[in-house]
Enzyme design. Structure first.
Site, PDB file in Angstrom:
ATOM      1  N   ARG A 123      15.796  -6.144 -11.418  1.00  0.00           N
ATOM      2  CA  ARG A 123      16.037  -5.094 -10.421  1.00  0.00           C
ATOM      3  C   ARG A 123      16.555  -3.798 -11.048  1.00  0.00           C
ATOM      4  O   ARG A 123      17.186  -2.977 -10.380  1.00  0.00           O
ATOM      5  CB  ARG A 123      16.998  -5.576  -9.331  1.00  0.00           C
ATOM      6  CG  ARG A 123      16.469  -6.744  -8.510  1.00  0.00           C
ATOM      7  CD  ARG A 123      17.362  -7.045  -7.320  1.00  0.00           C
ATOM      8  NE  ARG A 123      16.815  -8.157  -6.546  1.00  0.00           N
ATOM      9  CZ  ARG A 123      17.140  -9.439  -6.757  1.00  0.00           C
ATOM     10  NH1 ARG A 123      18.014  -9.743  -7.706  1.00  0.00           N
ATOM     11  NH2 ARG A 123      16.611 -10.385  -6.021  1.00  0.00           N
ATOM     12  N   LYS A 145       9.460   9.326 -12.457  1.00  0.00           N
ATOM     13  CA  LYS A 145       8.308   8.678 -11.835  1.00  0.00           C
ATOM     14  C   LYS A 145       7.642   7.747 -12.837  1.00  0.00           C
ATOM     15  O   LYS A 145       7.301   8.154 -13.947  1.00  0.00           O
ATOM     16  CB  LYS A 145       7.303   9.719 -11.336  1.00  0.00           C
ATOM     17  CG  LYS A 145       7.701  10.388 -10.036  1.00  0.00           C
ATOM     18  CD  LYS A 145       6.748  11.484  -9.641  1.00  0.00           C
ATOM     19  CE  LYS A 145       5.356  10.964  -9.331  1.00  0.00           C
ATOM     20  NZ  LYS A 145       4.464  12.045  -8.843  1.00  0.00           N
ATOM     21  N   GLU A 187      -1.030  20.582 -18.868  1.00  0.00           N
ATOM     22  CA  GLU A 187       0.187  20.438 -18.067  1.00  0.00           C
ATOM     23  C   GLU A 187       1.111  21.647 -18.256  1.00  0.00           C
ATOM     24  O   GLU A 187       1.829  22.027 -17.333  1.00  0.00           O
ATOM     25  CB  GLU A 187       0.914  19.144 -18.428  1.00  0.00           C
ATOM     26  CG  GLU A 187       0.200  17.876 -17.995  1.00  0.00           C
ATOM     27  CD  GLU A 187       0.261  17.637 -16.483  1.00  0.00           C
ATOM     28  OE1 GLU A 187       1.006  18.345 -15.782  1.00  0.00           O
ATOM     29  OE2 GLU A 187      -0.440  16.713 -16.015  1.00  0.00           O
ATOM     30  N   LYS A 229      10.665  21.598 -14.487  1.00  0.00           N
ATOM     31  CA  LYS A 229      10.578  20.308 -13.820  1.00  0.00           C
ATOM     32  C   LYS A 229      11.954  19.790 -13.435  1.00  0.00           C
ATOM     33  O   LYS A 229      12.118  19.170 -12.375  1.00  0.00           O
ATOM     34  CB  LYS A 229       9.856  19.285 -14.706  1.00  0.00           C
ATOM     35  CG  LYS A 229       9.601  17.971 -13.973  1.00  0.00           C
ATOM     36  CD  LYS A 229       8.630  17.066 -14.681  1.00  0.00           C
ATOM     37  CE  LYS A 229       8.331  15.838 -13.821  1.00  0.00           C
ATOM     38  NZ  LYS A 229       7.388  14.908 -14.469  1.00  0.00           N
ATOM     39  N   GLU A 239      10.102  12.985  -4.223  1.00  0.00           N
ATOM     40  CA  GLU A 239       8.798  13.550  -3.884  1.00  0.00           C
ATOM     41  C   GLU A 239       8.538  13.546  -2.382  1.00  0.00           C
ATOM     42  O   GLU A 239       7.470  13.148  -1.912  1.00  0.00           O
ATOM     43  CB  GLU A 239       7.669  12.793  -4.616  1.00  0.00           C
ATOM     44  CG  GLU A 239       6.388  13.603  -4.724  1.00  0.00           C
ATOM     45  CD  GLU A 239       5.334  12.936  -5.579  1.00  0.00           C
ATOM     46  OE1 GLU A 239       4.531  13.650  -6.174  1.00  0.00           O
ATOM     47  OE2 GLU A 239       5.320  11.685  -5.644  1.00  0.00           O
ATOM     48  N   ARG A 243       8.605  18.525  -4.698  1.00  0.00           N
ATOM     49  CA  ARG A 243       8.096  17.903  -5.921  1.00  0.00           C
ATOM     50  C   ARG A 243       6.587  17.688  -5.873  1.00  0.00           C
ATOM     51  O   ARG A 243       5.953  17.495  -6.910  1.00  0.00           O
ATOM     52  CB  ARG A 243       8.831  16.582  -6.162  1.00  0.00           C
ATOM     53  CG  ARG A 243       8.521  15.983  -7.524  1.00  0.00           C
ATOM     54  CD  ARG A 243       9.452  14.847  -7.895  1.00  0.00           C
ATOM     55  NE  ARG A 243       9.082  14.270  -9.174  1.00  0.00           N
ATOM     56  CZ  ARG A 243       9.803  13.374  -9.839  1.00  0.00           C
ATOM     57  NH1 ARG A 243      10.947  12.955  -9.340  1.00  0.00           N
ATOM     58  NH2 ARG A 243       9.398  12.901 -11.001  1.00  0.00           N
ATOM     59  N   ASN A 247       1.778  17.964  -8.550  1.00  0.00           N
ATOM     60  CA  ASN A 247       0.459  17.345  -8.488  1.00  0.00           C
ATOM     61  C   ASN A 247      -0.676  18.375  -8.476  1.00  0.00           C
ATOM     62  O   ASN A 247      -1.839  18.013  -8.235  1.00  0.00           O
ATOM     63  CB  ASN A 247       0.349  16.450  -7.244  1.00  0.00           C
ATOM     64  CG  ASN A 247       1.202  15.209  -7.351  1.00  0.00           C
ATOM     65  OD1 ASN A 247       0.993  14.372  -8.215  1.00  0.00           O
ATOM     66  ND2 ASN A 247       2.188  15.099  -6.477  1.00  0.00           N
ATOM     67  N   HIS A 250      -4.208  17.586  -9.719  1.00  0.00           N
ATOM     68  CA  HIS A 250      -4.317  16.144  -9.905  1.00  0.00           C
ATOM     69  C   HIS A 250      -5.195  15.452  -8.861  1.00  0.00           C
ATOM     70  O   HIS A 250      -5.637  14.331  -9.092  1.00  0.00           O
ATOM     71  CB  HIS A 250      -2.927  15.506  -9.910  1.00  0.00           C
ATOM     72  CG  HIS A 250      -2.153  15.765 -11.172  1.00  0.00           C
ATOM     73  ND1 HIS A 250      -1.813  17.042 -11.584  1.00  0.00           N
ATOM     74  CD2 HIS A 250      -1.662  14.923 -12.117  1.00  0.00           C
ATOM     75  CE1 HIS A 250      -1.146  16.964 -12.721  1.00  0.00           C
ATOM     76  NE2 HIS A 250      -1.034  15.699 -13.061  1.00  0.00           N
ATOM     77  N   HIS A 254      -7.425  13.174 -10.900  1.00  0.00           N
ATOM     78  CA  HIS A 254      -7.353  11.714 -10.870  1.00  0.00           C
ATOM     79  C   HIS A 254      -8.683  11.098 -10.423  1.00  0.00           C
ATOM     80  O   HIS A 254      -9.077  10.033 -10.909  1.00  0.00           O
ATOM     81  CB  HIS A 254      -6.233  11.267  -9.934  1.00  0.00           C
ATOM     82  CG  HIS A 254      -4.874  11.357 -10.545  1.00  0.00           C
ATOM     83  ND1 HIS A 254      -3.714  11.184  -9.823  1.00  0.00           N
ATOM     84  CD2 HIS A 254      -4.469  11.595 -11.825  1.00  0.00           C
ATOM     85  CE1 HIS A 254      -2.667  11.316 -10.616  1.00  0.00           C
ATOM     86  NE2 HIS A 254      -3.101  11.563 -11.837  1.00  0.00           N
ATOM     87  N   HIS A 267      -6.419  12.979 -19.664  1.00  0.00           N
ATOM     88  CA  HIS A 267      -5.784  13.327 -18.399  1.00  0.00           C
ATOM     89  C   HIS A 267      -5.735  14.842 -18.220  1.00  0.00           C
ATOM     90  O   HIS A 267      -6.037  15.375 -17.146  1.00  0.00           O
ATOM     91  CB  HIS A 267      -4.380  12.733 -18.358  1.00  0.00           C
ATOM     92  CG  HIS A 267      -3.583  13.125 -17.164  1.00  0.00           C
ATOM     93  ND1 HIS A 267      -3.880  12.690 -15.888  1.00  0.00           N
ATOM     94  CD2 HIS A 267      -2.491  13.936 -17.038  1.00  0.00           C
ATOM     95  CE1 HIS A 267      -3.010  13.198 -15.030  1.00  0.00           C
ATOM     96  NE2 HIS A 267      -2.168  13.964 -15.701  1.00  0.00           N
TER      97      HIS A 267
END
Length: 370
Positions: A123, A145, A187, A229, A239, A243, A247, A250, A254, A267
């Site tokens: 956990r 993330k 990026e 960031k 997010e 935030r 993306n 993306h 993606h 990427h």
């Protein structure tokens, strides 16, 4: 070279991102400074391990850690559910307890995978990120993330797991292949578009230095991106609002990665294509001026991120875009930038997506840029 320090301040925690040269040999003392753990699991991919793992292992051992070194295969295919399970079993076999620590050494794939594993093992077990690619330094190692991929889409299984520390040794960037370097620059360009006129102008004036890996320009770019960031994450750790801007590019990016097959394009190359696409949608839906579209195109071109020459079925791409994490009720939502530093996350009707995908596909069939 002096070490740059960016502080990430969150409601429940805070940590430093250290940026500089020669930091791999200092990982042990730096990690010892943030934890009392006795055992450390050092996880890297096979390529990174061959170059750098022994240095980090020795540094950790000299700082009093009992080190277990683990490797995973390189590439996006390692970000999968089954490999995460194998890594969890390995941590259990090594006897790591909740008081111990995991160190992720590598690029974005390693950081995402190891971060996810550290979030769910017992956990939650403490994590340190040691990024070795430009993309990981400026983006994925900061902010907490973590994720693995599913056949249905990229990063669909994940957890938020903030590291105790991020150590970015820019010396590791010297060995990056050119395509991976350009992937990271995508990026950086994304951050410039979101940050505003000052950073965008700086990027335009330093594009050649960045493409040539000038050390001072690289340090400056990494620090600027991390600072931006850090501010975004501090305002919206989970997010739920601001935030989402991270993306940008993306949604289509993606989708391209998924439909073309993971590994066919980097990427960053896919994200750069997604930025080109999103800017054109922004002209229609967010009031962006065509001059801004052309300005972004010129920057991406200057960074070696020319438009992809790829023909992919638009219907399949649209379906992949609808499986994006930002989608709601099967409706595509895109981050659109109308001018430097001004963005919105907009629901885009199917007809609009189809229109722009057809236009995008048309440029590919004609062998032109997007």
């Amino acid at each position: 070279m002096s070490v740059r320090r960016v502080r990430v301040e969150l409601p429940d925690t805070a940590y430093d991102v250290l940026i500089g040269s020669g930091l791999l040999d200092e990982v042990g003392p730096l990690v010892r400074g943030v934890t009392r753990a006795r055992c450390a699991a050092l996880v890297s991919d096979e390529n990174v391990a061959e170059r750098y793992a022994i240095r980090v292992d020795v540094s950790l051992a000299r700082s009093g850690f009992r080190v277990s070194s683990l490797t995973v295969p390189p590439g996006e295919s390692s970000k999968e559910w089954s490999l995460a399970g194998e890594l969890l079993e390995a941590l259990a076999a090594k006897g790591l307890s909740r008081d111990d620590i995991v160190v992720a050494l590598g690029g974005g794939v390693t950081g995402d995978l190891v971060g996810f594993v550290s979030a769910v093992y017992l956990r939650g077990i403490d994590l340190v990120q040691v990024p070795t690619t430009l993309l990981a330094m400026v983006d994925s190692s900061v902010g907490g993330k973590t994720a693995v991929d599913l056949p249905a889409g990229k990063n669909l299984v994940g957890a938020f797991k903030q590291p105790l520390l991020v150590v970015a040794d820019v010396d590791t960037l010297k060995t990056l292949p050119d395509e991976e370097w350009r992937s990271g620059l995508a990026e950086v360009a994304k951050t410039a578009m979101l940050s505003g006129e000052e950073m965008l102008s700086w990027m335009e004036g330093n594009a050649r230095r960045l493409l040539d890996r000038d050390p001072d320009a690289v340090i400056e770019a990494v620090e600027r991106c991390v600072a931006f960031k850090a501010g975004v994450v501090a305002a919206d750790e989970r997010e739920s609002g601001p935030r989402e801007c991270l993306n940008y590019g993306h949604t289509l990016g993606h989708a391209i990665e998924k439909v073309a097959g993971y590994g066919r394009f980097t990427h960053g190359a896919a994200v750069a294509e997604g930025m080109r696409f999103a800017s054109r949608v922004a002209v229609q839906l967010a009031g962006a001026d065509v001059s801004f579209v052309r300005r972004q195109d010129r920057l991406l071109d200057a960074l070696g991120l020319g438009a992809l020459e790829v023909a992919l079925p638009t219907a399949v791409l649209h379906d992949a875009m609808r499986s994006d994490k930002k989608a709601r009720g099967g409706e595509v939502r895109m981050v659109l930038v109308s001018e430097p530093g001004t963005w919105s996350c907009v629901a885009v009707e199917r007809a609009v997506i189809d229109e722009h995908l057809e236009a995008w596909a048309g440029t590919k069939s004609e062998g032109e840029g997007a």
